[in-house]
Motif scaffolding. Structure first.
Motif, PDB file in Angstrom:
ATOM      1  N   LEU A  60       0.835  -1.206   0.000  1.00 26.81           N
ATOM      2  CA  LEU A  60       0.000   0.000   0.000  1.00 26.81           C
ATOM      3  C   LEU A  60       0.870   1.255   0.000  1.00 26.81           C
ATOM      4  CD1 LEU A  60      -2.698  -1.133   2.590  1.00 26.81           C
ATOM      5  CD2 LEU A  60      -3.074  -0.740   0.146  1.00 26.81           C
ATOM      6  N   ARG A  61       1.924   1.260   0.818  1.00 32.35           N
ATOM      7  CA  ARG A  61       2.794   2.435   0.899  1.00 32.35           C
ATOM      8  C   ARG A  61       3.541   2.648  -0.413  1.00 32.35           C
ATOM      9  NH1 ARG A  61       6.077   3.116   6.346  1.00 32.35           N
ATOM     10  NH2 ARG A  61       3.890   3.217   6.984  1.00 32.35           N
ATOM     11  N   GLU A  62       4.018   1.551  -1.012  1.00 34.55           N
ATOM     12  CA  GLU A  62       4.723   1.671  -2.293  1.00 34.55           C
ATOM     13  C   GLU A  62       3.791   2.173  -3.386  1.00 34.55           C
ATOM     14  OE1 GLU A  62       8.062  -1.895  -1.847  1.00 34.55           O
ATOM     15  OE2 GLU A  62       6.056  -2.327  -2.628  1.00 34.55           O
ATOM     16  N   THR A  63       2.545   1.715  -3.359  1.00 40.91           N
ATOM     17  CA  THR A  63       1.568   2.173  -4.352  1.00 40.91           C
ATOM     18  C   THR A  63       1.331   3.667  -4.232  1.00 40.91           C
ATOM     19  OG1 THR A  63       0.482   0.006  -4.296  1.00 40.91           O
ATOM     20  CG2 THR A  63      -0.765   1.831  -5.238  1.00 40.91           C
ATOM     21  N   ILE A  72      -0.094  10.677 -10.467  1.00 41.91           N
ATOM     22  CA  ILE A  72      -1.365   9.985 -10.706  1.00 41.91           C
ATOM     23  C   ILE A  72      -2.372  10.304  -9.617  1.00 41.91           C
ATOM     24  CG2 ILE A  72      -2.415   7.688 -10.900  1.00 41.91           C
ATOM     25  CD1 ILE A  72       0.377   6.741 -11.920  1.00 41.91           C
ATOM     26  N   ALA A  73      -1.943  10.278  -8.362  1.00 37.17           N
ATOM     27  CA  ALA A  73      -2.812  10.574  -7.223  1.00 37.17           C
ATOM     28  C   ALA A  73      -1.931  10.883  -6.029  1.00 37.17           C
ATOM     29  CB  ALA A  73      -3.738   9.397  -6.928  1.00 37.17           C
ATOM     30  N   SER A  74      -2.508  11.556  -5.056  1.00 37.92           N
ATOM     31  CA  SER A  74      -1.796  11.889  -3.832  1.00 37.92           C
ATOM     32  C   SER A  74      -2.666  11.502  -2.645  1.00 37.92           C
ATOM     33  CB  SER A  74      -1.471  13.387  -3.784  1.00 37.92           C
ATOM     34  OG  SER A  74      -0.798  13.706  -2.577  1.00 37.92           O
ATOM     35  N   LEU A  75      -2.286  10.406  -1.964  1.00 35.64           N
ATOM     36  CA  LEU A  75      -3.069   9.941  -0.812  1.00 35.64           C
ATOM     37  C   LEU A  75      -2.187   9.057   0.060  1.00 35.64           C
ATOM     38  CD1 LEU A  75      -5.534   7.108  -1.992  1.00 35.64           C
ATOM     39  CD2 LEU A  75      -3.492   7.780  -3.226  1.00 35.64           C
ATOM     40  N   ALA A  76      -2.621   8.881   1.314  1.00 33.14           N
ATOM     41  CA  ALA A  76      -1.886   8.047   2.266  1.00 33.14           C
ATOM     42  C   ALA A  76      -2.390   6.615   2.185  1.00 33.14           C
ATOM     43  CB  ALA A  76      -2.063   8.595   3.681  1.00 33.14           C
ATOM     44  N   ASP A  77      -1.564   5.685   2.682  1.00 33.53           N
ATOM     45  CA  ASP A  77      -1.938   4.283   2.541  1.00 33.53           C
ATOM     46  C   ASP A  77      -3.204   3.885   3.296  1.00 33.53           C
ATOM     47  OD1 ASP A  77       0.427   4.852   4.294  1.00 33.53           O
ATOM     48  OD2 ASP A  77      -0.025   2.881   5.094  1.00 33.53           O
ATOM     49  N   PRO A  78      -3.574   4.468   4.478  1.00 32.80           N
ATOM     50  CA  PRO A  78      -4.875   4.112   5.075  1.00 32.80           C
ATOM     51  C   PRO A  78      -6.046   4.487   4.169  1.00 32.80           C
ATOM     52  CG  PRO A  78      -3.457   5.157   6.702  1.00 32.80           C
ATOM     53  CD  PRO A  78      -2.801   5.357   5.371  1.00 32.80           C
ATOM     54  N   SER A  79      -5.918   5.619   3.493  1.00 32.43           N
ATOM     55  CA  SER A  79      -6.970   6.036   2.574  1.00 32.43           C
ATOM     56  C   SER A  79      -7.064   5.092   1.376  1.00 32.43           C
ATOM     57  CB  SER A  79      -6.713   7.469   2.098  1.00 32.43           C
ATOM     58  OG  SER A  79      -7.710   7.879   1.186  1.00 32.43           O
ATOM     59  N   LEU A  80      -5.923   4.668   0.862  1.00 32.60           N
ATOM     60  CA  LEU A  80      -5.922   3.734  -0.259  1.00 32.60           C
ATOM     61  C   LEU A  80      -6.527   2.400   0.159  1.00 32.60           C
ATOM     62  CD1 LEU A  80      -5.111   2.956  -3.142  1.00 32.60           C
ATOM     63  CD2 LEU A  80      -2.854   2.330  -2.249  1.00 32.60           C
ATOM     64  N   LEU A  81      -6.201   1.927   1.364  1.00 35.46           N
ATOM     65  CA  LEU A  81      -6.771   0.674   1.852  1.00 35.46           C
ATOM     66  C   LEU A  81      -8.292   0.745   1.860  1.00 35.46           C
ATOM     67  CD1 LEU A  81      -5.541  -1.399   4.896  1.00 35.46           C
ATOM     68  CD2 LEU A  81      -7.963  -0.907   4.617  1.00 35.46           C
ATOM     69  N   GLU A  82      -8.837   1.856   2.374  1.00 31.89           N
ATOM     70  CA  GLU A  82     -10.290   2.014   2.429  1.00 31.89           C
ATOM     71  C   GLU A  82     -10.910   1.999   1.036  1.00 31.89           C
ATOM     72  OE1 GLU A  82     -13.629   5.244   4.008  1.00 31.89           O
ATOM     73  OE2 GLU A  82     -11.477   5.591   4.349  1.00 31.89           O
TER      74      GLU A  82
END
Length: 401
Positions: A60-63, A72-82
């Motif tokens: 998730l962090r690497e993504t 492409i996008a700017s977000l943290a890994d907890p947000s991506l997980l959700e």
């Protein structure tokens, strides 16, 4: 070989493989995968992130770092997980659409029949000592493509009803699919089957309804190959409501080397459990037993055995999915995140299959005993001793994806 992360830098080539009539935006909204544009601007970007995480094996962090670096996008890994957890059903829809499109391709046929194989494979979450997910796959042998797929949890049993059938289908399945209540629906759909069975998989009857003595039939067989007609006991209610289910039992005596290898395996397994092997299992291990609904006037016992040998191709497909595409490296324990990861991995794997082409059509597990070759889907140039070069994932995937 691994599907490398840089393949997603060729996004136009990847997106060209998605269906023109599959609306990513509309389906993402209807499934609740994409509801508002904040860190992720549209459904296509969400898909790209999902394929980076699941399809390319990034964490998730690497993504998130990859998406930030590429603008492409700017977000943290907890947000991506959700977001990925919510996207799991939508990713499953994409997998289903890709497979449905493959199934539209005219299938290779032999004598008016279409050959298909059915099997399942286990996927385990990190730290698990048993099955967490089970992937059920229907595989069209002539085209070398998945034509149906279903993902279940550990409670999803393997059975013939995982596939839908149409007239002219011949489904090839291993012995775990030899269950009495699963056989008749295949015939009712106008299809046929060749299913391997064991000595105690089914209750076999004679034509008059009396118990069939399998071991007497085995000892009475003189030739290496033969067949007998048997009835399947489906239970008292089924027997009262319909005519008996009568099938052909094809029997082939194994070569001495094959029989000895199976006997050695049975004795080793019994020793692990601290038991003596069942004498009936040791005797049945010397034979291959196949049940089929195919007509005897079209398919000889040798034909049935030859057709069943094509089933190895689905084993090779699972090997590609798990070993080459990395489907056996599930990193997630969260059920919805795991489902999203598996579906994303499958999307990339299916597209890679489309690019890579056909699998070879000869079995690596040995040849039949007969020189007669009435059935051939393709040449046997890629048999044992030949490189399986038509499924090289590295070059075509890296270039086109």
């Amino acid at each position: 070989m691994k599907i490398r992360p840089e393949i997603l830098d060729h996004w136009p080539e990847v997106s060209a493989h998605f269906l023109a009539n599959f609306d990513l935006k509309a389906t993402a909204r209807s499934r609740g995968a994409f509801t508002r544009a904040r860190e992720i601007k549209d459904a296509e970007t969400l898909l790209r992130l999902a394929l980076a995480y699941g399809g390319c094996g990034m964490s998730l962090r690497e993504t998130c770092a990859w998406a930030e670096a590429g603008g492409i996008a700017s977000l943290a890994d907890p947000s991506l997980l959700e977001r990925l957890c919510k996207a799991a059903p939508w990713l499953g829809d994409i997998v289903a659409a890709l497979i449905a499109e493959q199934a539209k391709v005219p299938a290779g046929r032999w004598a008016g029949y279409r050959l298909r194989a059915l099997d399942g494979t286990a996927i385990c979450q990190p730290g698990a000592d048993r099955t967490t997910w089970r992937l059920h796959i229907g595989y069209e042998l002539a085209s070398g493509q998945v034509d149906q797929l279903e993902l279940t949890d550990l409670h999803g049993a393997e059975n013939l009803q995982r596939l839908t059938y149409r007239p002219g289908d011949i489904v090839l399945a291993d012995r775990c699919y030899a269950r009495p209540r699963d056989l008749r629906p295949v015939i009712d759909a106008g299809a046929d089957f060749i299913v391997r069975t064991g000595w105690n998989s089914l209750r076999l009857l004679q034509a008059d309804g009396e118990l069939f003595d399998l071991f007497a039939a085995l000892s009475a067989q003189v030739e290496q190959e033969g067949e007998v007609q048997v009835r399947i006991h489906e239970g008292t209610e089924a027997a009262a409501s319909s005519k008996p289910l009568t099938l052909r039992l094809i029997i082939r005596r194994k070569d001495p080397e094959q029989a000895e290898a199976e006997l050695k395996r049975l004795r080793k397994d019994a020793k692990k459990r601290g038991k003596q092997p069942d004498p009936r299992s040791l005797e049945a291990a010397k034979y291959i037993l196949l049940l089929t609904s195919l007509p005897i006037d079209v398919f000889s016992p040798n034909d049935i055995l030859t057709l069943y040998r094509f089933r190895w191709q689905i084993e090779l497909a699972f090997k590609r999915f798990k070993s080459l595409a990395g489907l056996d490296a599930l990193p997630a324990k969260n059920p919805e995140l795991a489902r999203a990861w598996i579906y994303a991995r499958l999307i990339v794997a299916i597209i890679a299959e489309q690019i890579a082409g056909q699998v070879p059509d000869s079995s690596p597990s040995g040849r039949g005993n007969s020189s007669r070759k009435p059935i051939a889907l393709a040449s046997h140039e890629d048999g044992p001793g030949h490189d399986l070069c038509r499924h090289s994932w590295t070059t075509p995937v890296a270039i086109h994806l």
